[in-house]
Design an enzyme around this catalytic site. Structure first.
Site, PDB file in Angstrom:
ATOM      1  N   THR A 131      75.725  25.924  88.857  1.00  0.00           N
ATOM      2  CA  THR A 131      74.841  25.059  88.907  1.00  0.00           C
ATOM      3  C   THR A 131      75.279  23.705  89.487  1.00  0.00           C
ATOM      4  O   THR A 131      77.152  23.870  89.980  1.00  0.00           O
ATOM      5  CB  THR A 131      74.582  24.178  87.465  1.00  0.00           C
ATOM      6  OG1 THR A 131      76.247  23.573  87.299  1.00  0.00           O
ATOM      7  CG2 THR A 131      74.009  25.061  86.728  1.00  0.00           C
ATOM      8  N   TYR A 190      57.342  21.383 103.284  1.00  0.00           N
ATOM      9  CA  TYR A 190      58.072  22.257 103.217  1.00  0.00           C
ATOM     10  C   TYR A 190      59.083  23.223 103.896  1.00  0.00           C
ATOM     11  O   TYR A 190      58.912  22.663 105.318  1.00  0.00           O
ATOM     12  CB  TYR A 190      56.832  23.429 102.788  1.00  0.00           C
ATOM     13  CG  TYR A 190      55.550  23.687 101.930  1.00  0.00           C
ATOM     14  CD1 TYR A 190      56.709  24.801 101.320  1.00  0.00           C
ATOM     15  CD2 TYR A 190      54.616  23.810 101.463  1.00  0.00           C
ATOM     16  CE1 TYR A 190      55.965  25.083  99.765  1.00  0.00           C
ATOM     17  CE2 TYR A 190      54.447  24.017  99.977  1.00  0.00           C
ATOM     18  CZ  TYR A 190      55.250  24.919  99.035  1.00  0.00           C
ATOM     19  OH  TYR A 190      54.954  25.203  98.483  1.00  0.00           O
ATOM     20  N   ASP A 222      79.421  33.635  86.866  1.00  0.00           N
ATOM     21  CA  ASP A 222      78.569  32.543  86.825  1.00  0.00           C
ATOM     22  C   ASP A 222      79.497  30.975  86.385  1.00  0.00           C
ATOM     23  O   ASP A 222      80.394  31.258  84.719  1.00  0.00           O
ATOM     24  CB  ASP A 222      77.720  32.417  86.017  1.00  0.00           C
ATOM     25  CG  ASP A 222      77.223  31.405  86.084  1.00  0.00           C
ATOM     26  OD1 ASP A 222      77.100  30.457  85.844  1.00  0.00           O
ATOM     27  OD2 ASP A 222      76.241  31.334  85.001  1.00  0.00           O
ATOM     28  N   ARG A 264      70.728  17.442  89.862  1.00  0.00           N
ATOM     29  CA  ARG A 264      70.708  18.242  88.525  1.00  0.00           C
ATOM     30  C   ARG A 264      70.472  19.771  90.299  1.00  0.00           C
ATOM     31  O   ARG A 264      68.828  19.675  90.731  1.00  0.00           O
ATOM     32  CB  ARG A 264      69.321  18.083  88.148  1.00  0.00           C
ATOM     33  CG  ARG A 264      68.421  20.124  87.468  1.00  0.00           C
ATOM     34  CD  ARG A 264      68.403  18.719  85.991  1.00  0.00           C
ATOM     35  NE  ARG A 264      68.873  17.615  85.178  1.00  0.00           N
ATOM     36  CZ  ARG A 264      70.356  18.948  84.208  1.00  0.00           C
ATOM     37  NH1 ARG A 264      69.505  19.655  84.159  1.00  0.00           N
ATOM     38  NH2 ARG A 264      70.926  17.723  84.392  1.00  0.00           N
ATOM     39  N   LYS A 294      76.896  19.506  86.770  1.00  0.00           N
ATOM     40  CA  LYS A 294      78.043  20.148  85.676  1.00  0.00           C
ATOM     41  C   LYS A 294      79.104  19.101  86.114  1.00  0.00           C
ATOM     42  O   LYS A 294      79.291  18.045  86.600  1.00  0.00           O
ATOM     43  CB  LYS A 294      78.242  21.363  84.886  1.00  0.00           C
ATOM     44  CG  LYS A 294      76.554  21.325  84.548  1.00  0.00           C
ATOM     45  CD  LYS A 294      76.819  23.014  83.443  1.00  0.00           C
ATOM     46  CE  LYS A 294      75.679  23.637  82.766  1.00  0.00           C
ATOM     47  NZ  LYS A 294      74.971  24.171  83.571  1.00  0.00           N
ATOM     48  N   GLU A 329      60.550  27.362 103.819  1.00  0.00           N
ATOM     49  CA  GLU A 329      60.809  28.157 103.922  1.00  0.00           C
ATOM     50  C   GLU A 329      61.006  28.794 104.575  1.00  0.00           C
ATOM     51  O   GLU A 329      61.220  28.862 105.855  1.00  0.00           O
ATOM     52  CB  GLU A 329      60.171  29.343 103.217  1.00  0.00           C
ATOM     53  CG  GLU A 329      59.360  28.867 101.927  1.00  0.00           C
ATOM     54  CD  GLU A 329      58.136  29.786 101.685  1.00  0.00           C
ATOM     55  OE1 GLU A 329      57.292  31.200 101.969  1.00  0.00           O
ATOM     56  OE2 GLU A 329      57.047  28.897 100.571  1.00  0.00           O
TER      57      GLU A 329
HETATM   58  N1  PLP Z   1      75.161  29.450  83.460  1.00  0.00           N
HETATM   59  C1  PLP Z   1      75.639  28.737  83.004  1.00  0.00           C
HETATM   60  C2  PLP Z   1      76.799  29.564  82.444  1.00  0.00           C
HETATM   61  C3  PLP Z   1      74.932  27.675  82.068  1.00  0.00           C
HETATM   62  O1  PLP Z   1      75.893  27.013  81.313  1.00  0.00           O
HETATM   63  C4  PLP Z   1      73.868  27.103  82.290  1.00  0.00           C
HETATM   64  C5  PLP Z   1      73.372  25.995  81.784  1.00  0.00           C
HETATM   65  O2  PLP Z   1      73.971  25.434  80.842  1.00  0.00           O
HETATM   66  C6  PLP Z   1      73.509  27.585  82.879  1.00  0.00           C
HETATM   67  C7  PLP Z   1      73.674  29.220  84.309  1.00  0.00           C
HETATM   68  C8  PLP Z   1      71.654  27.269  83.337  1.00  0.00           C
HETATM   69  O3  PLP Z   1      71.521  26.029  84.358  1.00  0.00           O
HETATM   70  P1  PLP Z   1      70.333  25.236  84.753  1.00  0.00           P
HETATM   71  O4  PLP Z   1      70.001  24.752  83.838  1.00  0.00           O
HETATM   72  O5  PLP Z   1      70.219  24.761  85.748  1.00  0.00           O
HETATM   73  O6  PLP Z   1      69.175  26.870  85.488  1.00  0.00           O
END
Ligand code: PLP
Length: 477
Positions: A272, A66, A243, A281, A275, A68
């Site tokens: 993320t 843990y 994002d 992950r 990808k 935090e």
């Molecule tokens: N943001 C975007 C643009 C995505 O394409 C995705 C997943 O496909 C996510 C967020 C969410 O990612 P996760 O599945 O790791 O929560």
């Protein structure tokens, strides 16, 4: 005779043997997953293959801790080694992306967005209320001020890209918590070109006056002008959140630079790590110094305890992405996507925006008389693993859809090149030309078995020529 066993083979075979002693069916499923991944021609734009070093960094006793808090400021004792890996991951992320601050605890992309939303709300809505009341934290607010703050937190606006133009569910859509938290409006793309119309986004932002302007996507095959998005955000007083979950690898590999690099332009960038970035992950938030204090409160604000084993793997993956060869990988992803688009276009497929300049291609399969659902299933029968996706103004809705999204990060990791990706584009068209809807169904279809057989055989040859994890040989187990 002695045979040399690679370190990777020894590590994974040993791990499977240990697991098999407790639950052999789990060991068998893990082994089978490797076999299946090796045999599949994976065109899923959001998937990749992490290195053995990244995978191994996740499977260990860090999982037991843990932690935090943040490095050096934990709510638990004995976190010195977690501090080491979290600091390393954050340092690699800052250096790689040129960010002021990196927070590497989010467990996934959705979680990274949740951290971002609540950090922005805390910074822009909560902090002024605390300052006005002359107190340091929410516990010190009067009941009346607390009630006022809670109402204000729930009364904010977000402007993001529409789902059928390629936006993501977490960018303010009702099924996700972002749509329940924010009043949302979305910008689409130009109906003629399929491209983002920045003048239209500006006009909409002036009218809607969002607190948060979101840029970034899951299925837009072009670059985004983040400098233009910055100007729009400044004009309406919005926080710019990008994002970059899908294209983080292209930013890391310096394919997306200048106006197309989100980091110098955005207040907060989420991603993320699994990808195009090719890590474990997980998720991550990058931000300016201004937002750093709130972002660092992600756990326990919205996140559960950090996953130290995944942070260790993030540190390894980010170290890999800082190596010069990663830039070559990122360039090849885009060259391969262009070649794939060329192969598709050569055979008459219809592509949203007419092509690509990133890692993905979005084919509108209505020109074959099929829904996305039918096309996805027929392609899978022929050995091509893809996923269906909406296209702009999609008449078939988000379940059946009219599109197929294709991406090249995974096949590029395996080593396939442009000629092979162009051929994959042609195979795609061969399969869909040989597929007919079955009656009025949006789901059922008939695929010529001879074509399916031929394409499956060719797909197997293509992946067979580029073995996945050639350093791992589990055949002796
Ligand atoms: N943001 C975007 C643009 C995505 O394409 C995705 C997943 O496909 C996510 C967020 C969410 O990612 P996760 O599945 O790791 O929560």
């Amino acid at each position: 005779m002695t045979t040399t066993v690679s370190r990777e083979t020894a590590a994974f075979a040993g791990a499977l043997d240990v697991i098999a002693q407790v639950e052999p069916r789990v060991a068998a499923a893990i082994g089978q997953e490797l076999t299946d991944q090796r045999e599949s021609l994976k065109l899923i734009a959001s998937e990749n293959y992490a290195s053995p070093a990244v995978l191994l960094a996740m499977g260990n006793w860090f999982s037991d801790k843990y932690a935090e808090g943040t490095p050096g400021r934990r709510f638990y004792a004995a976190c010195q080694n977690v501090d080491t890996v979290e600091r390393l991951a954050a340092e690699h992320a800052r250096e790689l992306f040129g960010a002021d601050h990196a927070y590497v605890q989010p467990h996934s992309g959705i979680d990274a967005n949740l951290v971002a939303f609540w950090s922005i709300l805390a910074h822009r809505v909560e902090s002024p209320v605390l300052a006005e009341a002359g107190v340091k934290n929410v516990d010190a607010l009067s009941e009346a001020d607390w009630a006022r703050l809670r109402r204000a937190l729930g009364d904010q606006r977000m402007l993001g890209m529409s789902l059928d133009a390629g936006g993501h569910l977490t960018h303010g859509f009702r099924p996700n918590i972002s749509g329940k938290m924010f009043e949302q409006a979305s910008y689409g793309t130009d109906p003629e070109t399929g491209l983002i119309d920045y003048a239209a986004v500006r006009a909409q932002a002036r009218e809607f006056r969002p607190l948060v302007l979101v840029a970034g996507f899951s299925a837009y095959p072009r670059r985004v002008d983040f400098a233009a998005m910055r100007e729009i955000a400044d004009e309406v007083g919005a926080t710019l959140l990008v994002d970059m979950a899908h294209f983080a690898g292209l930013v890391a590999g310096k394919v997306l630079t200048g106006d197309f690099d989100p980091v110098p332009h955005a207040d907060v960038v989420t991603t993320t790590t699994h990808k195009s970035l090719r890590g474990p992950r997980g998720g991550m938030v990058l931000c300016t110094e201004e937002y750093a204090p709130e972002v660092d409160r992600g756990c326990p604000m919205v996140l559960g305890g950090p996953l130290p084993h995944v942070m260790a793997a993030k540190a390894v993956a980010l170290a890999e992405a800082r190596r010069p060869e990663f830039a070559g990988y990122a360039q090849q992803i885009v060259a391969n996507a262009r070649a794939l688009a060329d192969g598709l276009l050569r055979r008459g497929a219809r592509l949203v925006t007419g092509g690509t300049d990133n890692h993905l291609v979005l084919a509108d399969v209505s020109s074959f008389g099929l829904t996305g659902r039918q096309a996805e299933a027929a392609l899978l029968d022929a050995g091509l693993v893809t996923n269906r996706n909406s296209v702009p103004a999609d008449p078939n809705g988000p379940w059946y859809t009219s599109g197929i999204r294709l991406g090249t990060p995974a096949l590029t990791t395996r080593g396939l090149g442009e000629a092979e990706l162009a051929e994959v584009g042609e195979l795609f068209v061969d399969v869909l030309t040989a597929t007919q809807p079955d009656g009025d169904s949006k789901m059922r279809y008939r695929l010529d078995p001879a074509v399916a057989e031929r394409v499956r055989a060719r797909a197997a040859e293509l992946v067979g020529a580029h073995p996945l994890y050639p350093e791992i040989d589990l055949s002796g187990r």
